[in-house]
Design an enzyme around this catalytic site. Sequence first.
Site, PDB file in Angstrom:
ATOM      1  N   LYS A 143       5.271   0.596   7.650  1.00 16.56           N
ATOM      2  CA  LYS A 143       4.944   1.821   7.292  1.00 16.56           C
ATOM      3  C   LYS A 143       6.929   2.578   6.826  1.00 16.56           C
ATOM      4  CE  LYS A 143       1.439   4.941   7.506  1.00 16.56           C
ATOM      5  NZ  LYS A 143       0.715   3.954   6.292  1.00 16.56           N
ATOM      6  N   GLY A 197       0.407  -1.502   0.002  1.00 16.06           N
ATOM      7  CA  GLY A 197      -0.585   0.506   0.173  1.00 16.06           C
ATOM      8  C   GLY A 197       1.065   0.978   0.147  1.00 16.06           C
ATOM      9  N   GLY A 222       0.025   5.585   0.595  1.00 16.92           N
ATOM     10  CA  GLY A 222      -0.745   6.647   1.500  1.00 16.92           C
ATOM     11  C   GLY A 222       0.116   7.823   1.379  1.00 16.92           C
ATOM     12  N   VAL A 239       3.214   1.002   2.214  1.00 13.30           N
ATOM     13  CA  VAL A 239       3.873   0.214   3.314  1.00 13.30           C
ATOM     14  C   VAL A 239       4.120  -1.376   3.041  1.00 13.30           C
ATOM     15  CG1 VAL A 239       2.058  -0.566   5.045  1.00 13.30           C
ATOM     16  CG2 VAL A 239       1.569   1.253   4.575  1.00 13.30           C
ATOM     17  N   ASP A 270      -7.259  12.725   8.812  1.00 14.89           N
ATOM     18  CA  ASP A 270      -7.109  11.667   7.298  1.00 14.89           C
ATOM     19  C   ASP A 270      -8.101  11.007   7.646  1.00 14.89           C
ATOM     20  OD1 ASP A 270      -6.512  11.935   4.247  1.00 14.89           O
ATOM     21  OD2 ASP A 270      -4.769  10.770   4.910  1.00 14.89           O
TER      22      ASP A 270
END
Length: 602
Positions: free
Chosen positions: A345, A321, A323, A328, A440
Amino acid sequence: MQHDGNLVQYPVDTPDTAPYSYWSSFTDGKGDNMSLNLDNDGHLYMLNSTSFNIKDLTTGGYDDTNRTIYLMKIDSDGIFRLYSYRLDRNGNRSVIWSSTSDKRAPKGLCGLNGYCVDVDSEANCICLPGFAPVIEGNFTAGCERNFSSDSCKNDDGKIQYTIQAAENTVWEDTGYSEVTSTTREECETACYEDCNCEAAMFNDGKCTKQRHPLRYGRRDLSNSNIALIKVGIYSSINEPRKHADEPKDGNGKLLIIGLSLIGFSIMVLVISGALILWSRVFRYKRFSTDSNIRLCENVTPISFSFSEIEAMTDNFQEEIGKGAFGTVFKGTVMLNGLTKFVAVKRLDNISDQGEREFQNEMRIIGRTHHRNLVRLLGYCHDGANRLLIYEYMINGSLSDVLFTPERRPCWIDRVEIARDVARGLLYLHEECETQIIHCDIKSQNILMDENGQAKISDFGLAKLLKPDQTKTFTGIRGTRGYVAPEWHRKLPVTVKADVYSFGIVLLEIICCRRSVNWSLKDEEAILEEWVYDCYQAGKVGKIAGEDEEVDIKQLERMVIVGLWCILDEPTLRPSMKKVLLMLEGTVEIPIPPCPTSFFSSI
């Protein structure tokens, strides 16, 4: 004031019928629209619609000059009284009229299972035989049994009760069975042999069985009614409980043996619990990898070197992932010989911080534990490398679940997901040690575990609030489509910014579509505007999809909650505590005003 013109006093929560009243003006049938009036002369008059004096409730003559003022009220003992205050006598108060002089008259004064007696013209309360006050010194709380009533009979079939009497007492009639009886002894026997009977009322050859609680009890020497109360033998005031040192018929020995067994069982349970707790703590401390990486679920997360993180992620081989805060990667660790997955992360664009400041922030985040928050297990601050190690969420993000047709959850699961997110945000805003504004909240930052439970990730990375802070001015953060209007206006940003973002996520959960989708018609492209139009048109069923079976009332409730959350004015948005209560259906929700979204205002 009844419709028939009669002014009557009843205990609360009783039928408006004569058996429950304890005072009446006896003005029924005297005229229409009766009213009670306190006149300047200190009299209480019952007047009809033509102001015709039907009845003077008071007696005698009173001072009607400006030297006296009058007050009527129902006192805490349930009696309606009229007071006079003589201003020329330092305001001395005196009772000039009362609805009754019998302080035992108000029903319910002694609570459940207690009855009122006259002691020197003062009302006093006595508990039924076998009962004791719920709150010592406060008889309005009533009385409760001082013996166990689990079974009417013992294993030998012998009755474990005796009958005791409260004579010359009257009670509310809630009898469930009337017994043909001519004597008190026969009435006692009938109740004694009936396991459902807890009390019996005997009066002039009539016997009525009743169950507890008894209420509105008072002693009336002119009334021959006798309350026959079934009482546990060992709680009887006439036959006290035998002591353990009285081993008559072996009962004392049995009691000692029983107590010893209970004590031994408790000791075994305590030792077993301590051993189980110790073994779990020991297992957590042994959480390690081949390179001696130690990771434990302690109060604070563990610090790792960058080389240890590289080994954990196989040199950042598998990206899962990306972001706003970084990328990640999937990693593995060993737990008691078993491979466990973690999410690592790698933070990007984080402001320069010293080692101590960064560790302090990690400790704050690490102490933030809730079942709807992704758990931070460890971190790395090795030179310019800053990484966080989280528990791995096998089912990906809420975005993946909602917007993939074959993974779309059913309505019941979507409702629970919405509540999970609300619980997590409520914890961040109000319940954790250091208040955290997420800044967020979006479906991509809500992850799903193996049980389908929603957990919020990336909390604490945007902005941590100190205990004495309540709002912050900062540049725009968050994701377009979820960001609150106050970000664009350079207004103070509070927890209500998260409430706005939650409202958008809630609408996404309801509709299983993204907040902004320009591939749809113009009137449907912006989710919150389309939802509000459907709500206004009374077509909420269209929002969740015509082909899906949903609870329409629950759907409408969730839509209204979402519309309240996305109001343009932050102070009008509810707190997350109120949001959760509304989602759970425990509070009423007013009709929301039209939300003015950021997109519709530019």
